[in-house]
Write an enzyme that holds these catalytic residues in place. Structure first.
Site, PDB file in Angstrom:
ATOM      1  N   ASP A   1     -12.746 -11.878 -65.385  1.00 39.48           N
ATOM      2  CA  ASP A   1     -11.681 -11.954 -64.385  1.00 39.48           C
ATOM      3  C   ASP A   1     -11.732 -10.765 -63.425  1.00 39.48           C
ATOM      4  O   ASP A   1     -11.494 -10.918 -62.220  1.00 39.48           O
ATOM      5  CB  ASP A   1     -10.306 -12.014 -65.060  1.00 39.48           C
ATOM      6  CG  ASP A   1     -10.054 -13.370 -65.704  1.00 39.48           C
ATOM      7  OD1 ASP A   1     -10.636 -14.357 -65.231  1.00 39.48           O
ATOM      8  OD2 ASP A   1      -9.274 -13.442 -66.672  1.00 39.48           O
TER       9      ASP A   1
ATOM     10  N   ASP B   1       4.189 -29.273 -29.200  1.00 40.58           N
ATOM     11  CA  ASP B   1       5.043 -29.487 -28.045  1.00 40.58           C
ATOM     12  C   ASP B   1       4.181 -29.299 -26.797  1.00 40.58           C
ATOM     13  O   ASP B   1       3.093 -28.725 -26.870  1.00 40.58           O
ATOM     14  CB  ASP B   1       6.200 -28.488 -28.086  1.00 40.58           C
ATOM     15  CG  ASP B   1       7.254 -28.778 -27.027  1.00 40.58           C
ATOM     16  OD1 ASP B   1       7.295 -29.917 -26.541  1.00 40.58           O
ATOM     17  OD2 ASP B   1       8.022 -27.864 -26.696  1.00 40.58           O
TER      18      ASP B   1
ATOM     19  N   ASN C   1     -17.779 -22.496 -72.378  1.00 44.87           N
ATOM     20  CA  ASN C   1     -17.638 -21.598 -73.530  1.00 44.87           C
ATOM     21  C   ASN C   1     -16.898 -22.276 -74.675  1.00 44.87           C
ATOM     22  O   ASN C   1     -17.279 -22.154 -75.848  1.00 44.87           O
ATOM     23  CB  ASN C   1     -16.891 -20.328 -73.110  1.00 44.87           C
ATOM     24  CG  ASN C   1     -17.791 -19.370 -72.353  1.00 44.87           C
ATOM     25  OD1 ASN C   1     -19.014 -19.554 -72.312  1.00 44.87           O
ATOM     26  ND2 ASN C   1     -17.207 -18.360 -71.748  1.00 44.87           N
TER      27      ASN C   1
END
Length: 918
Positions: A758, A393, A729
């Protein structure tokens, strides 16, 4: 066909358990594009307001079963129970258990949960525990991060409780308590203050300057009433309202002279009004309901996660069955083969993706909070980085939202101090509306002019109205004369002037001079300046004379006062910075084209062509699609125009941000990939936004874009590394399963290896990002991820096979009796290559030399490597079915790792040259 069947079954599952939002697609906007603005807010409401505008006050009071002195308390209480509270519908925050479910319900967690159930059913408790641990860590970390972010946002959001002055019969002087509503009695025994949420249709209310209008109302009495409707229409100038509708325009609801709307405010004057509609039944509420009823539009981030999720799920669905069949047929133990295949499925799943995403986004939220930005929705940070178009705006975002006096000149454009003095005296002495223009004049005047005005004493005043478009004050001059000073629109002023002052000489106003004056005025307009003319006439003072409109004749035109809503100092720098980072800025405003064009010219946006709202209505779909791409300035827009533009840009494959603060911006804020508002915005705009700026500084947008790209880079880094290493893998498992008479690695080995990897990735959100990765918008590319995965994954398999040969021939681990030694050797090599590959693929540069990881990632890598070596070599080896390796193994291991890193770096250069790097 199999893929389609699978997706249909999975979609039914998602729908049944309310998971479709994660995978939902963007809804078609065709119907919305063909729906008018009036229809969006409700034809019935529009009809109601127009009917109320036409009725007399007595008829309306009778229809509403009200009373001119107000409702009594008993009737008000009955109506409140019938109509409900005068509040807008809003999105309720999720309960903690709903939020926890939301954090859990991603496809990876669902897949892992199914695998954990299967493991438990086969009495593989170790596998069940490891998989469940992955799910719990991912869910709890995400829940904690989002809860912390939401709590901070709620604490920063300012909530204001407003009151209204309402006439209530029989209230007397007592205080009446109703829940948390306390009625404060005023001097008028029937006029009390109550929280606006307790207003009901039929209430008679008193309005005065500074009040927010609490409901849609019909005016009964007014005195110099001016209302700011900027929150509804985008127009910065207030409009005058009357008790009777006088305008010829009866079709535009917002133009009804005697109707005022919830969400607007009183600039000056006073009024008495009757409440017509409250809450969601108001014009404001209908728009708010229109916004909150629609589901949050699927953003670029959600689409990207969706695409990547499906890619990895499809890989899992293909590879796991192959591993099952291969090991089942070659080894003969189908139970063990099934468990091994499940472990492969877990290995292919980036189960920590939700946690990594949340942690990375939360880190970005913390950074932005230091820049005084509230992050309401974490996904928005990544969208900030992916954004390539910012729609904004104009008023209050690009501009200072403050009118300033630009020039005070004679009609020929020469600076004139007498014109400023006349304007100052007029604005100082008027008692009606002191609008933004008057305030600009009063602020601009010098101390000398402020002293000189003391020589002029006020005699009378002729108030402003929009029919005349001018106002006058009459003052007594130092020469004891009566001077009428009038200011107003140029055309209206020319109609009442007979002379003009040029170079301090007064000459007759001819038609040729009128044309010149109009041309000069229009030139100012083309520069984006608002222009008012000022004139005067001196006469003898007449005792007890009351001046009126008839006295506004025969004036001498003195000159012009021009005004500008100037751009912010930060606008030019911010827009240039955004452009440098590949973000195109487009202006979407409800203001007129001339002012908009001037502002855009000053801030460096292309301003040669402006598209108006009426132009959009006449465009074909193809023309509209091209226009939103080609042009950068759109003016005189209504809310639906803004939403259409944002939606079309998204359909044109842009990631779109929208910056706005009014109710007219709410729909576009909701539709955009990232909605940005400010803390001074209307509530529905703040609710629709994803980010809230506590300061209207555009420079924070540049920092947000950079932080968003840094966030995205780290998220993508995790996905690319994990997907490619896991795929490598699995590829190695396929090779080993075909030639080795025992399982190359037990299911528990794969699960522990995956868990350790992880855990190492928890540090990824804190990693450094190369400067080159921040220079352009970043997008989710599922196809690119698949290519990356297939290209880099098998590289590790080369060295996995080398390790197989090492264990088979050098260490003689080539029988079922020696399989534990074989598995231990591959466990360490597999975990180390998987961990070190992080540093190879996190950058396209040479790792550790040209680009080094952040300290947390380096530390986590070292810790996981030590744990990986400790498990086979330490006292826990037998628990995990591992055994210590001969020390000579650790002579070969560094050679394998170094060769792996060198080959990866060489192939990485080839990949970057051919496919690029993202």
């Amino acid at each position: 066909m199999i893929r389609n069947l699978w997706e249909q079954l999975f979609s039914r599952f998602l729908k049944k358990y309310h998971l479709t939002r994660y995978f939902s697609k963007s809804a078609s906007f065709d119907e919305l594009q063909q729906t008018s603005y009036a229809q969006q807010v409700g034809e019935q409401l529009t009809t109601t307001l127009k009917h109320a505008s036409k009725c007399s006050v007595d008829e309306l009071v009778l229809e509403k079963k009200s009373h001119i002195e107000g409702l009594d308390e008993q009737e008000a209480e009955i109506r409140q129970k019938h109509y409900g509270l005068n509040e807008l519908q809003s999105e309720k925050p999720l309960a903690w258990w709903q939020h926890l479910w939301y954090c859990y319900k991603n496809p990876f967690n669902i897949l892992l949960t199914l695998l954990a159930i299967i493991c438990a059913s086969t009495d593989d408790m170790k596998g069940t525990i490891v998989i469940s641990t992955m799910v719990v860590i991912s869910t709890i970390l995400r829940f904690w991060q989002e809860a912390k972010s939401n709590k901070a946002a709620d604490a920063l959001k300012s909530m204001v409780s407003n009151e209204a002055s309402v006439f209530r019969r029989n209230s007397g002087s007592k205080f009446i308590k109703n829940d948390d509503a306390i009625y404060n009695t005023k001097e008028n025994k029937n006029l009390v203050d109550i929280p606006t949420k307790y207003l009901v249709p039929g209430d008679i209310i008193k309005l005065s300057a500074g009040d927010l209008i609490p409901a849609d109302c019909r005016l009964i009495e007014t005195k110099d009433l001016f209302v700011s409707q900027a929150a509804m229409t985008g127009e910065s100038m207030p409009v005058e309202k009357f008790a009777i509708h006088e305008s010829e325009n009866a079709n535009d609801t917002m133009a009804l002279d005697n109707i005022v709307f919830m969400g607007t405010s009183i600039v000056s004057g006073t009024a008495t009004a009757i409440v017509l509609t409250t809450g969601n039944q108001t014009y404001f509420g209908a728009l708010a309901k229109r916004v909150t009823d629609n589901d949050q539009v699927v953003t670029s981030f959600q689409k990207g996660v969706n695409n990547v999720s499906w890619l990895l799920i499809r890989f899992t669905m293909v590879m796991a069955p192959i591993v099952l069949l291969l090991n089942g047929f070659t080894k003969g133990d189908w139970t063990e083969a099934c468990l091994f295949a499940l472990s492969i499925a877990v290995g292919l799943t980036p189960e920590m993706l939700p946690m990594i995403v949340t942690s990375t986004l939360a880190k970005g939220a913390v950074f932005l909070s230091r820049k005084k930005v509230i992050v309401k929705r974490l996904d928005a940070i990544q969208n900030f980085g992916a954004m390539d178009v910012l729609c904004t705006d104009k008023t209050g975002t690009l501009t200072q939202d403050k009118i300033i006096l630009s020039k005070h000149t004679d009609v020929m454009g020469q600076i004139s101090e007498p014109v400023l003095l006349l304007g100052y005296i007029n604005s100082y002495h008027q008692t009606g509306l002191k609008n933004l223009l008057d305030l600009a004049i009063l602020e601009h005047a010098s101390s000398e002019i402020k002293m000189e005005k003391l020589s002029y004493n006020k005699l009378d005043e002729i108030p402003f109205d929009f029919n005349r478009r001018r106002m006058s004050v009459v003052v007594k001059t130092p020469k004891k004369q009566a001077r009428i000073i009038t200011k107003g629109a140029v055309e209206e002023m020319l109609n009442i002037c007979s002379h003009v002052e040029i170079n301090h000489e007064i000459v007759p106003l001819t038609s040729e001079l009128s044309k010149t004056i109009l041309t000069n005025s229009q030139n100012y307009n083309k520069d984006g300046l608002r222009v008012i003319a000022i004139g005067y006439r001196d006469s003898e003072i007449e005792e007890n004379k009351t001046y009126g409109i008839k006295d506004e004749q025969g004036l001498t035109l003195a000159g012009f006062l021009t005004f500008l809503d100037p751009p912010k100092d930060s606008s030019v720098k911010a827009i240039k910075a955004l452009h440098d980072y590949g973000v195109t800025v487009k202006v979407l405003t409800g203001d007129n084209e001339f002012v908009t064009q001037k502002v855009c010219q000053e801030i460096g946006l292309p301003h040669e062509h402006i598209v108006l709202g009426e132009d959009i209505d006449d465009m074909s779909p193809v023309e509209f699609k091209e226009a939103v791409e080609k042009y950068q300035i759109f003016a005189k827009l209504n809310p639906m125009h803004k939403e259409r533009i944002v939606t079309q840009l998204k359909e044109n494959d842009h990631v779109v941000g929208f910056l706005g603060d009014g109710i007219n911006d709410a729909a576009a804020l909701r539709t955009a990939d990232i909605g940005i508002s400010v803390d001074t915005a209307v509530d529905i705009a703040k609710e629709s936004a994803d980010l809230i700026l506590l300061e209207k500084s555009l420079m924070v947008l540049e920092e947000g874009v950079i932080e968003g790209r840094r966030t995205f880079a780290n998220i993508l880094k995790y996905i690319k590394i994990t997907a490619s290493s896991n795929f490598g893998n699995v590829f190695s498992v396929l090779i080993a399963s075909a030639f080795i008479p025992f399982l190359p690695m037990l299911p528990i080995h794969l699960l522990v290896q995956n868990l350790l990897y992880d855990v190492s990735q928890i540090a990824v959100p804190f990693d450094n990002v190369d400067e080159e990765a921040l220079k352009k918008p970043q997008r989710w590319e599922a196809n690119g991820l698949g290519r990356f995965m297939i290209f880099f994954g098998p590289i590790s398999s080369i060295f996995d096979v080398t390790t197989f040969l090492l264990m088979w021939f050098i260490f003689q681990a080539n029988t079922p009796e020696q399989q534990t030694l074989f598995q231990s050797g591959w466990f360490i090599e597999g975990l180390l290559t998987q961990t070190l590959i992080v540093h190879m693929i996190r950058t396209q540069k040479i790792p550790f030399i040209q680009s080094c990881a952040a300290l947390p990632l380096l530390v986590m890598t070292a810790v996981i490597i030590m744990i990986g070596i400790f498990l086979p070599m330490g006292p826990l080896a037998s628990y995990f079915s591992l055994q210590p390796l001969p020390l000579s193994y650790f002579i070969y291991l560094p050679i394998i790792l170094l060769a792996y890193m060198v080959l990866t770096q060489l192939l990485k250069k080839f990949y970057v040259k051919r496919y690029g790097w993202q």
